[in-house]
Design an enzyme around this catalytic site. Structure first.
Site, PDB file in Angstrom:
ATOM      1  N   GLU A 282       0.835  -1.202   0.000  1.00  0.00           N
ATOM      2  CA  GLU A 282       0.000   0.000   0.000  1.00  0.00           C
ATOM      3  C   GLU A 282       0.873   1.256   0.000  1.00  0.00           C
ATOM      4  O   GLU A 282       0.559   2.244  -0.666  1.00  0.00           O
ATOM      5  CB  GLU A 282      -0.930  -0.017   1.225  1.00  0.00           C
ATOM      6  N   GLU A 285       2.070   1.726  -3.411  1.00  0.00           N
ATOM      7  CA  GLU A 285       0.968   2.181  -4.266  1.00  0.00           C
ATOM      8  C   GLU A 285       0.736   3.677  -4.047  1.00  0.00           C
ATOM      9  O   GLU A 285       0.545   4.434  -4.997  1.00  0.00           O
ATOM     10  CB  GLU A 285      -0.307   1.386  -3.941  1.00  0.00           C
ATOM     11  N   CYS A 302      -8.452  -2.009   4.106  1.00  0.00           N
ATOM     12  CA  CYS A 302      -8.415  -3.205   4.963  1.00  0.00           C
ATOM     13  C   CYS A 302      -9.745  -3.518   5.626  1.00  0.00           C
ATOM     14  O   CYS A 302      -9.913  -4.582   6.181  1.00  0.00           O
ATOM     15  CB  CYS A 302      -7.354  -3.133   6.048  1.00  0.00           C
ATOM     16  N   SER A 322      -7.411   1.901  -2.376  1.00  0.00           N
ATOM     17  CA  SER A 322      -6.216   1.115  -2.666  1.00  0.00           C
ATOM     18  C   SER A 322      -6.621  -0.243  -3.227  1.00  0.00           C
ATOM     19  O   SER A 322      -7.606  -0.835  -2.809  1.00  0.00           O
ATOM     20  CB  SER A 322      -5.414   0.917  -1.384  1.00  0.00           C
ATOM     21  N   LYS A 361     -15.623  -9.664   7.952  1.00  0.00           N
ATOM     22  CA  LYS A 361     -14.578 -10.516   7.377  1.00  0.00           C
ATOM     23  C   LYS A 361     -15.165 -11.835   6.887  1.00  0.00           C
ATOM     24  O   LYS A 361     -14.634 -12.461   5.986  1.00  0.00           O
ATOM     25  CB  LYS A 361     -13.474 -10.781   8.411  1.00  0.00           C
ATOM     26  N   GLU A 364     -16.166 -10.904   3.590  1.00  0.00           N
ATOM     27  CA  GLU A 364     -15.014 -10.650   2.723  1.00  0.00           C
ATOM     28  C   GLU A 364     -14.430 -11.953   2.181  1.00  0.00           C
ATOM     29  O   GLU A 364     -14.143 -12.068   0.991  1.00  0.00           O
ATOM     30  CB  GLU A 364     -13.933  -9.885   3.490  1.00  0.00           C
ATOM     31  N   GLU A 369     -13.926 -12.392  -5.541  1.00  0.00           N
ATOM     32  CA  GLU A 369     -12.560 -11.966  -5.903  1.00  0.00           C
ATOM     33  C   GLU A 369     -11.489 -12.698  -5.094  1.00  0.00           C
ATOM     34  O   GLU A 369     -10.325 -12.717  -5.493  1.00  0.00           O
ATOM     35  CB  GLU A 369     -12.366 -10.458  -5.630  1.00  0.00           C
ATOM     36  N   CYS A 506     -10.761  -1.602  14.588  1.00  0.00           N
ATOM     37  CA  CYS A 506     -11.059  -3.029  14.833  1.00  0.00           C
ATOM     38  C   CYS A 506     -11.222  -3.353  16.312  1.00  0.00           C
ATOM     39  O   CYS A 506     -11.879  -4.333  16.654  1.00  0.00           O
ATOM     40  CB  CYS A 506      -9.974  -3.908  14.254  1.00  0.00           C
TER      41      CYS A 506
END
Lengths: 595, 177
Positions: A282, A285, A302, A322, A361, A364, A369, A506
Site C-alpha cells: 500500500e 501504491e 483493509c 487502494s 470478514k 469478505e 474476488e 477493529c
C-alpha cells in the site's frame, strides 16, 4: 456559553446538573443506577422500553427517565415499591413475548434482558399467552436475525442509522406484527447491510448474532485429511482475555497461539505479518499515485465493511480505494500458494481459518474476488467471541496457558502491525514506511501522535522531504459519509485517507467480545484500554517499521520479487465494483436519520 | 462512473409510468415546503392516492427524491393503516362477520367466496378485479347474512348465490371495456 445548572433531589440525595441533562444522567452522576434497556449513551434516546420509569413529584404517571429533562427543584424517586413493581411488570410483559430457551441461547449469561429479569426480581411468568413468530433470517454471511428474540428496543436501528449511516434496518408494521428488519421485508443478504456487526454489539438479546463458523471449524479440525492453518488479527489479542476475566487491553497473543494449537491447528500464522506486507504494497501504491499523478486521495482498503459501503453508497470513489487486499486476504492467498509450496502441502487439503474482531470478514472471505490461490483463500472466519467459545468448549483453561510461538515464515511482525487494530494505526504504519522510502532518511521519531485517538475524524499534515502530505483518519461510517461529501464539495483535500468501518477501528469491531459488566459497546474507556494494549505491543517491539521486517525482505527475495510486481498483483491486489442491492435507489447517498 | 441501477424492477405498464411522473412532480413541489420527515408523510399520501396502494417502485422513487432511506419509508408505510402495500381490487368484497350475520352463516359465505376466487382473506385476485375482506355489522341485521361489494349490499344470502354475484361484476367489467 456556559450551561445553566439546576438543583434536584433524587431519592433524597441532592444533585446539581446542567439544565439539558436527563433524569437518568442526573442519577448516574450521583451513583444511582436506574435500570435500562433501550438506552445507549452514544445513541439518541427514544424511551421505547419503559424500564427506566421513575416517580417525579407532580407528574401524573411514571415518566421514562432517559427522555425526561431535569428542572429546578425536581424531586425524583427511583426506588419506591410502586416503581419496582411497574418495572417488574414491564419486564414480565417483555419476557412473556420472548422465547423461554435461555439455556440453549447464544447470549445465555451475556444477555441484558436475562440480567434485568434477575436484577428486578422477576420470579414467574405471569402473562402466558400467544407469542409472536417470525422466520430466522440467516441469508447473510455475517449476521443472523432471529426476530422471535427481538424485544423492539431499536438500538440496532439507531446504531445502523446514527453511527454507521447505513440505515439497513427499521421497525416495521405494528402490534404483534411489529418487527425489525430491512426495507421491503427482504433478506439481509439483499439489503444495504454492510455486515459490520455493530448491531450485534448493541443488541440486548440474541436477536442479532454472528453467523456460526465454529461447527465447520471443529469438523475440519477432526478431519485427518485436512491441514488446518490459522491466522490471528491484531485487535483480537487485546480483547480475547475479557472473555476469561482479564482486563480489557491485556495482551493475550501467545496464550491464544497455545490455545489454537491445543484446538488442533497445525500451523499458526500472525495476520500482523501480512499487515506489514500490506504496508509495503500500500505504501508503494501511495508513492506511485503521489509521484505519477494517480487518483488521490487514496483510501485504505483493509476494512471490508467500508468496501461494501463504498460499493453500495459511494461507487464514485471506487478508483480512489487502494487495490491492496486486506491483511487477512493477503495472508489467505499466501497460505495456499507460497506456504503450501514451501511446506509441500497440497493447497486443496489446507483448511484456512482466520480469527478476526469482525463480522464483515466473514463476508469478505466469501467474495468471489478472494480466490486467487485457485481455491477460496480463507475458508472460515471466526470472530473473537467464537474463538473464546471454542476455547471454553474444548475445556482449555485459558488463564493457565503457557505462551506459544507463531510459525515461520509468516509469524514475525514489527510494531507497525499491531496498531492496524486501532483507528489511525494503518495511517501511522504507512507513514513510517512511506517517509523513509521517499526520503531515504531515518525518521526522527516513529510516533505520529497526531493520528492517534478515538475521535471520529482526525487530520494531520506530514512533511515528507518538503512535500506537505495531507492525511485524514476516519472511523464510523456516518463520519465517512460526511468526509466523502465534503471531499466532493471541495471543502476537504487530502492525499491519503484511512477508513475504519467501526467506531474506534477493529478494537470496536462487531465480532469483539461483548462488553463485560457495566461496560457497553463504544465505551470510551473500554476502547482506550484495548487501544493502549496495541500501542504497548508496538512500543515493545524492537523493529517498528514494516519495511525493516526481515521476514518481509525474505518473502520478496524468495517469492514475491518486488512490491507491486506481477505476483503481488495476482495474489495481493484486487478490484472493486459498484454494487446495487435490490431496493436501493442508485442515487441514494443521503443517510439522514428519520425516527 | 456509471451509477445506473439495474436491480430495481422495470416499470412496464404505461399507467404506472404516468403515475411515477405525477409523483415526481408532486415531490418537486412539496419538497420545499416541509422538512424531510414532514414531506415523507404528505408524499406517501399522494402515492396511495395515485396508485391506490404503495408500490415498491414508488417507494424507491420517494427514497431517491427525498433522500430518505428505503428502510424508513417501509417502516412508515407499514405502520399506518391508511397505507396499503398490496394493490386494492376494483371490486372489494366485504363479508359481514358481525354477530347476526355470523349466526346466520356468514362464515360459510366467506368460505364460498374464497373457493370461487381461489384467494384467501386479505388477498386480491391476480387480475386485480376482486379483493376479499371481512367487515363488522353494516346495520342491516334483519337481512342477515350480508356481503358488500364496493357500495352495493347483497342480503339474505346463501353460499349458492355467490357465483351469480361474482358473475354480475365480471359482466359489468366486460361491458366497460
Amino acid at each position: 456559553m456556559e450551561k445553566k445548572m439546576v438543583n434536584l433531589k433524587i431519592d433524597g440525595i441532592a444533585a446539581k446538573v446542567s439544565e439539558d441533562s436527563t433524569v437518568m444522567q442526573a442519577a448516574d452522576s450521583i451513583g444511582i443506577h436506574i435500570p435500562r434497556l433501550c438506552y445507549h449513551p452514544r445513541l439518541s434516546s427514544v424511551g421505547a422500553c419503559r424500564v427506566c420509569v421513575v416517580e417525579i413529584d407532580g407528574a401524573k404517571n411514571f415518566p421514562a427517565s432517559c427522555v425526561t429533562t431535569v428542572f429546578e427543584g425536581m424531586n425524583v424517586k427511583t426506588n419506591t415499591p410502586a416503581i419496582r413493581e411497574a418495572r417488574r411488570n414491564i419486564v414480565e410483559l417483555i419476557l412473556d413475548n420472548h422465547p423461554k430457551e435461555c439455556q440453549i441461547c447464544e447470549r445465555n449469561n451475556n444477555c441484558e434482558l436475562q440480567q434485568l429479569a434477575t436484577t428486578l426480581g422477576v420470579e414467574e411468568y405471569l402473562y402466558a399467552g400467544e407469542r409472536k413468530h417470525f422466520d430466522i433470517d440467516s441469508s447473510s454471511c455475517s449476521i443472523v436475525r432471529d426476530s422471535d428474540k427481538c424485544i423492539l428496543c431499536g438500538k440496532c436501528v439507531r446504531v445502523c442509522a446514527e453511527i454507521q449511516g447505513v440505515n439497513a434496518l427499521s421497525i416495521s408494521a405494528r402490534g404483534y406484527k411489529t418487527n425489525v428488519g430491512p426495507a421491503y421485508n427482504m433478506e439481509m443478504k439483499d439489503s444495504v447491510c454492510i455486515n459490520c456487526g455493530q448491531c450485534t454489539l448493541v443488541c440486548p438479546t440474541a436477536a442479532l448474532t454472528e453467523k456460526d463458523g465454529i461447527k465447520e471449524t471443529f469438523k475440519n479440525l477432526s478431519n485427518p485429511d485436512k491441514v488446518c492453518i490459522v491466522q490471528i488479527a491484531p485487535a483480537v489479542r487485546v480483547a480475547v482475555g475479557e472473555a476469561f476475566g482479564f482486563a480489557p487491553g491485556t495482551d493475550k497473543t501467545f496464550e491464544m497461539v497455545a490455545a489454537l494449537r491445543m484446538l488442533g491447528f497445525k500451523v499458526v500464522f500472525d495476520t500482523q505479518f501480512s499487515a506489514d506486507l500490506t504496508i509495503i504494497e500500500e505504501g508503494h501504491e501511495f508513492i506511485k499515485r503521489l509521484t505519477t499523478g494517480g487518483k488521490l486521495p487514496m483510501f485504505t482498503s483493509c476494512s471490508p465493511g467500508w468496501i461494501k459501503y463504498l460499493e453500495t453508497f459511494h461507487p464514485e470513489f471506487i478508483e480512489n480505494v487502494s487495490t491492496c487486499k486486506s491483511p487477512q486476504q493477503m495472508m489467505g492467498a499466501l497460505i495456499k500458494t507460497f506456504y503450501a509450496k514451501k511446506a509441500g502441502i497440497d493447497p486443496a487439503k489446507i483448511f484456512s481459518v482466520s480469527i478476526m474482531p469482525c463480522t464483515a470478514k466473514k463476508y469478505e472471505c466469501a467474495r468471489p474476488e478472494m480466490k486467487s490461490s485457485g481455491f477460496q483463500d480463507v475458508d472460515v472466519v471466526l470472530t473473537t467471541r467464537e474463538l473464546a467459545k471454542m476455547i471454553k468448549q474444548a475445556g482449555i483453561k485459558f488463564s493457565e496457558l503457557k505462551p506459544g510461538q507463531f510459525d515461520g515464515p509468516m509469524g514475525e511482525s514489527t510494531g507497525a502491525a499491531p496498531i492496524f487494530g486501532v483507528t489511525g494505526g494503518v495511517m501511522e504504519a504507512a507513514l513510517r514506511t512511506a517517509y523513509e522510502v521517499i526520503t531515504k532518511k531515518t525518521l526522527p521519531s516513529v510516533d505520529f501522535k497526531d493520528v492517534r485517538g478515538l475521535k471520529g475524524i482526525k487530520e494531520a499534515v506530514v512533511d515528507v522531504a518538503g512535500t506537505k502530505v495531507n492525511v485524514a483518519i476516519v472511523n464510523g461510517l456516518a463520519n465517512v459519509h460526511k468526509l466523502l461529501t465534503e471531499i466532493k464539495e471541495g471543502k476537504r483535500k487530502y492525499h491519503f485517507v484511512e477508513v475504519m468501518t467501526c467506531p474506534g477501528g477493529c478494537i470496536g469491531g462487531g465480532g469483539q467480545i461483548y462488553p463485560q459488566g457495566d461496560l457497553e459497546a463504544m465505551d470510551v474507556d473500554l476502547y482506550s484500554q484495548r487501544s493502549a494494549g496495541l500501542y504497548t505491543i508496538d512500543e515493545e517491539k524492537k523493529i517498528r517499521k514494516s519495511h525493516e521486517n526481515p521476514l518481509i525482505t525474505a518473502i520478496y527475495k524468495e517469492f514475491l520479487i518486488k512490491p507491486l510486481g506481477e505476483l503481488s498483483h495476482k495474489l495481493l491486489h484486487t478490484h472493486y465494483h459498484a454494487a446495487c442491492p435490490k431496493g436501493v435507489p442508485s442515487e441514494l447517498r443521503d443517510t439522514v436519520n428519520i425516527g | 462512473m456509471n451509477n445506473t441501477c439495474t436491480c430495481a424492477p422495470e416499470l412496464k405498464e404505461k399507467e404506472k409510468q404516468d403515475g411515477i411522473k405525477e409523483l415526481k412532480e408532486f415531490i418537486k413541489e412539496h419538497k420545499l415546503l416541509h422538512d424531510k420527515q414532514g414531506a415523507l408523510m404528505t408524499v406517501l399520501h399522494k402515492v396511495q392516492e395515485i396508485f391506490g396502494y404503495i408500490p415498491r417502485e414508488a417507494m424507491d422513487v420517494v427514497s431517491e427524491s427525498l433522500g430518505v432511506p428505503t428502510a424508513h419509508i417501509y417502516g412508515m408505510a407499514t405502520f399506518y393503516n391508511f397505507f396499503s402495500l398490496k394493490p386494492k381490487a376494483k371490486y372489494q368484497i366485504s363479508v359481514c362477520k358481525g354477530t347476526a350475520c355470523y349466526v346466520a352463516g356468514g362464515a360459510r359465505l366467506l368460505e364460498r367466496v374464497e373457493e370461487e376466487l381461489k384467494i384467501k382473506l386479505g388477498d386480491v385476485t391476480p387480475d386485480g378485479l376482486f379483493g376479499l375482506s371481512i367487515t363488522r355489522c353494516l346495520g342491516c341485521c334483519g337481512l342477515s347474512p350480508v356481503i358488500q361489494v364496493n357500495e352495493e349490499v347483497f342480503v339474505r344470502l346463501v353460499p349458492e348465490k355467490i357465483p351469480a354475484i361474482l358473475e354480475k361484476f365480471r359482466k359489468q367489467e366486460k361491458k366497460t371495456k
